[in-house]
Design an enzyme around this catalytic site. Structure first.
Site, short mmCIF file in Angstrom:
data_model
loop_
_atom_site.label_atom_id
_atom_site.label_comp_id
_atom_site.label_asym_id
_atom_site.label_seq_id
_atom_site.Cartn_x
_atom_site.Cartn_y
_atom_site.Cartn_z
N GLU A 146 -16.43 -8.27 -0.31
CA GLU A 146 -16.63 -6.85 -0.04
C GLU A 146 -18.08 -6.48 0.19
OE1 GLU A 146 -13.91 -4.39 -2.34
OE2 GLU A 146 -15.15 -2.63 -1.97
N ARG A 204 -11.18 -23.05 -17.56
CA ARG A 204 -12.00 -22.85 -16.35
C ARG A 204 -11.18 -22.91 -15.06
NH1 ARG A 204 -15.41 -26.02 -19.39
NH2 ARG A 204 -17.02 -24.77 -20.40
N LYS A 259 -4.34 -6.96 5.74
CA LYS A 259 -5.20 -7.27 4.58
C LYS A 259 -5.85 -8.64 4.75
CE LYS A 259 -6.29 -6.91 -0.10
NZ LYS A 259 -6.05 -6.34 -1.39
N GLU A 300 -0.32 2.77 0.74
CA GLU A 300 -1.25 1.71 1.18
C GLU A 300 -0.84 1.18 2.56
OE1 GLU A 300 -3.96 1.04 -0.56
OE2 GLU A 300 -3.49 1.60 -2.63
N HIS A 317 -9.61 6.19 -0.96
CA HIS A 317 -9.77 5.87 -2.38
C HIS A 317 -10.92 6.61 -3.05
CE1 HIS A 317 -6.82 2.89 -1.35
NE2 HIS A 317 -6.80 2.37 -2.56
N HIS A 339 -9.36 7.80 -6.28
CA HIS A 339 -9.80 7.34 -7.61
C HIS A 339 -10.27 8.51 -8.47
CE1 HIS A 339 -10.66 2.97 -6.12
NE2 HIS A 339 -9.46 3.07 -6.67
N HIS A 397 -1.08 5.88 -8.19
CA HIS A 397 -2.23 5.49 -7.38
C HIS A 397 -1.99 5.85 -5.91
CE1 HIS A 397 -5.62 3.17 -5.94
NE2 HIS A 397 -4.82 2.47 -5.16
N ARG A 455 -14.56 -5.24 4.06
CA ARG A 455 -13.48 -5.12 3.06
C ARG A 455 -13.49 -3.72 2.45
NH1 ARG A 455 -11.25 -9.49 -1.47
NH2 ARG A 455 -9.54 -8.16 -2.18
N LYS A 461 -8.62 -10.64 -5.85
CA LYS A 461 -9.22 -9.86 -6.95
C LYS A 461 -8.29 -9.90 -8.16
CE LYS A 461 -11.93 -6.48 -4.34
NZ LYS A 461 -12.11 -5.06 -4.04
N ASN A 497 -10.92 0.79 1.29
CA ASN A 497 -11.03 1.90 0.33
C ASN A 497 -10.80 3.26 0.99
OD1 ASN A 497 -11.60 0.21 -1.82
ND2 ASN A 497 -13.77 0.13 -1.26
N1 LIG Z 1 -6.09 -7.08 -7.20
C1 LIG Z 1 -6.12 -6.16 -6.26
O1 LIG Z 1 -6.66 -6.37 -5.17
C2 LIG Z 1 -5.44 -4.85 -6.51
C3 LIG Z 1 -5.21 -3.96 -5.43
C4 LIG Z 1 -4.52 -2.77 -5.68
C5 LIG Z 1 -4.08 -2.49 -6.97
N2 LIG Z 1 -4.33 -3.37 -7.99
C6 LIG Z 1 -3.87 -3.10 -9.36
O2 LIG Z 1 -2.45 -3.07 -9.33
C7 LIG Z 1 -1.98 -2.28 -10.42
C8 LIG Z 1 -0.86 -1.39 -9.93
O3 LIG Z 1 0.18 -2.21 -9.46
P1 LIG Z 1 1.68 -1.67 -9.30
O4 LIG Z 1 1.66 -0.39 -8.59
O5 LIG Z 1 2.49 -2.79 -8.80
O6 LIG Z 1 2.06 -1.27 -10.81
P2 LIG Z 1 2.84 -2.04 -12.00
O7 LIG Z 1 2.55 -3.47 -11.98
O8 LIG Z 1 2.56 -1.28 -13.23
O9 LIG Z 1 4.37 -1.80 -11.59
C9 LIG Z 1 4.88 -0.50 -11.54
C10 LIG Z 1 6.14 -0.36 -12.38
O10 LIG Z 1 7.23 -1.00 -11.71
C11 LIG Z 1 7.85 -1.93 -12.59
N3 LIG Z 1 8.38 -2.98 -11.73
C12 LIG Z 1 7.72 -3.96 -11.10
N4 LIG Z 1 8.53 -4.64 -10.29
C13 LIG Z 1 9.75 -4.09 -10.41
C14 LIG Z 1 11.00 -4.34 -9.80
N5 LIG Z 1 11.16 -5.27 -8.86
N6 LIG Z 1 12.05 -3.57 -10.17
C15 LIG Z 1 11.89 -2.57 -11.08
N7 LIG Z 1 10.74 -2.26 -11.67
C16 LIG Z 1 9.67 -3.03 -11.33
C17 LIG Z 1 6.75 -2.35 -13.51
O11 LIG Z 1 7.27 -2.92 -14.70
C18 LIG Z 1 6.05 -1.02 -13.75
O12 LIG Z 1 6.76 -0.27 -14.68
C19 LIG Z 1 -3.19 -1.51 -10.95
O13 LIG Z 1 -3.58 -2.08 -12.18
C20 LIG Z 1 -4.26 -1.75 -9.88
O14 LIG Z 1 -5.56 -1.76 -10.43
C21 LIG Z 1 -4.99 -4.53 -7.77
ZN LIG Z 2 -5.24 1.29 -3.49
#
Ligand SMILES: NC(=O)c1ccc[n+]([C@@H]2O[C@H](COP(=O)([O-])OP(=O)(O)OC[C@H]3O[C@@H](n4cnc5c(N)ncnc54)[C@H](O)[C@@H]3O)[C@@H](O)[C@H]2O)c1
Ligand SMILES: [Zn+2]
Length: 358
Positions: free
Chosen positions: A233, A117, A223, A181, A244, A248, A261, A237, A139, A241
């Protein structure tokens, strides 16, 4: 080193930004007991795990290395994390460290909220997207076979360490995806920042250290300021988007393959800006500034020809953020000011989509 305090849900979360700010002294301050579990993936472990382990000498550290990729952000990986935590007999004194991009951050964050928890969490984001977006705001979650991020929670960490030295190993495509972003924060909230991004695109693309710190700090502040006002949101918030709605829909039309993305959001931002010119007073020179900034970062602004406009429209209507089946757009009234609009007709959207096809 910069420190921003994110005040949310009765907590004050330090967000520490700088080049090489991860160190034993800085991290251990936020770990209450001896037990630490690092969650990361194969790619990041190879590049950055050893150093982090060095900073954690003296703690009881266990590491779980997951496979790399969005397709592993699912319940089965969450189970793996829980199995690992239970087998290691961790109790509620545990601190989980999420070392990675948004995938690891969302997954490890959700695991930290659900194991016993809730145990403590520290984010160490390693992609630009995670540093300016996903690690901030609470999130967490995993994807479901019926859609992205459908299972999750709100969970804030004890601290967020944004160390720009991690970005040195990030592939350019991932870096540019994160810049999308960053442009978004300028477009919806800060014209001076957008102009600065536009003017300094070469330095930014070259990952100049000072420019990186400035663009991350401005993005984090943007942010934080939005989420502090509306964590769950229910109103502003949703402004995050911007771009997006179409973004999306493009991603899901392509089954999340062949486009990042950030690239999809870039197309979506220019599309929403075009609607904004016609329906909400955005000036044409402001539209041009957005288009030009995206182009400077080599971000795409045209819809890939492999997707039909009808498919995109259908996917927009399915978006989980829509209310009562209406397609919601974030529109700009000027750069730095925006609002929600769900009165754009399907016919109008379809017509404009056609002009955006490459
Ligand atoms: N929680 C939120 O508010 C929120 C907001 C936006 C996106 N997201 C989520 O984030 C995810 C996308 O995140 P992302 O774009 O970071 O993708 P990711 O985590 O898949 O990373 C992208 C790639 O870069 C590699 N990588 C990461 N750090 C590295 C580094 N320092 N050097 C070399 N390679 C590295 C990873 O292994 C991967 O292959 C999605 O699942 C999305 O839904 C969440
Ligand atoms: Zn985004």
């Amino acid at each position: 080193m910069k420190k921003i305090l994110f005040k949310i849900a009765g907590k004050s979360i330090p967000i520490i930004i700088g080049d090489g700010i991860c160190s034993k002294a800085s991290i251990s301050k936020y770990i209450d007991y001896k037990d630490v579990a690092i969650i990361t993936n194969t790619k990041i472990a190879k590049l950055h795990l050893k150093n982090l382990e060095k900073y954690l000498k003296g703690f009881n550290v266990k590491v779980l290395i997951l496979p790399d990729g969005e397709k592993y952000k699912n319940i089965s990986s969450l189970n793996k994390v829980h199995d690992f935590l239970i087998k290691n007999k961790f109790n509620r004194n545990l601190t989980i460290i999420a070392l990675g991009g948004g995938v690891i951050g969302d997954l490890a964050g959700f695991a930290s909220d659900t194991f016993l928890r809730g145990v403590n969490l520290i984010h160490i984001p390693t992609t630009l997207l995670a540093q300016v977006d996903s690690s901030i705001g609470g999130k967490t979650g995993v994807n479901h076979k019926y859609g992205k991020n459908l299972i999750g929670s709100f969970k804030h960490p004890m601290a967020i360490f944004i160390d720009t030295s991690y970005l040195k190993t990030l592939p350019q495509k991932e870096y540019i995806s994160g810049l999308s972003e960053v442009v978004k924060y300028g477009a919806i909230g800060n014209k001076v920042f957008l102009k600065w991004l536009n003017k300094n695109s070469k330095l930014i693309l070259a990952r100049d250290s000072g420019s990186l710190i400035k663009l991350i700090t401005n993005s984090v502040k943007a942010k934080v300021s939005v989420v502090q006002k509306d964590e769950k949101e229910s109103n502003i918030r949703a402004h995050l988007n911007f771009g997006h709605t179409l973004g999306h829909a493009i991603e899901s039309s392509l089954n999340y393959k062949g486009i990042s993305h950030g690239e999809a959001v870039s197309i979506g931002m220019l599309f929403a800006s075009a609607i904004s010119v016609e329906k909400s007073d955005l000036k044409i020179d402001e539209f041009n500034l957005i288009e030009n900034t995206l182009a400077n970062f080599s971000l795409p602004v045209r819809i890939p020809s492999s997707i039909t406009c009808a498919k995109i429209l259908q996917n927009m209507a399915y978006d989980k953020k829509n209310k009562q089946g209406k397609i919601n757009f974030v529109l700009l009234t000027s750069i730095g000011s925006c609002g929600l609009n769900d009165h754009i007709s399907d016919r109008y959207i379809l017509g404009l989509l056609k002009t955006f096809q490459s």
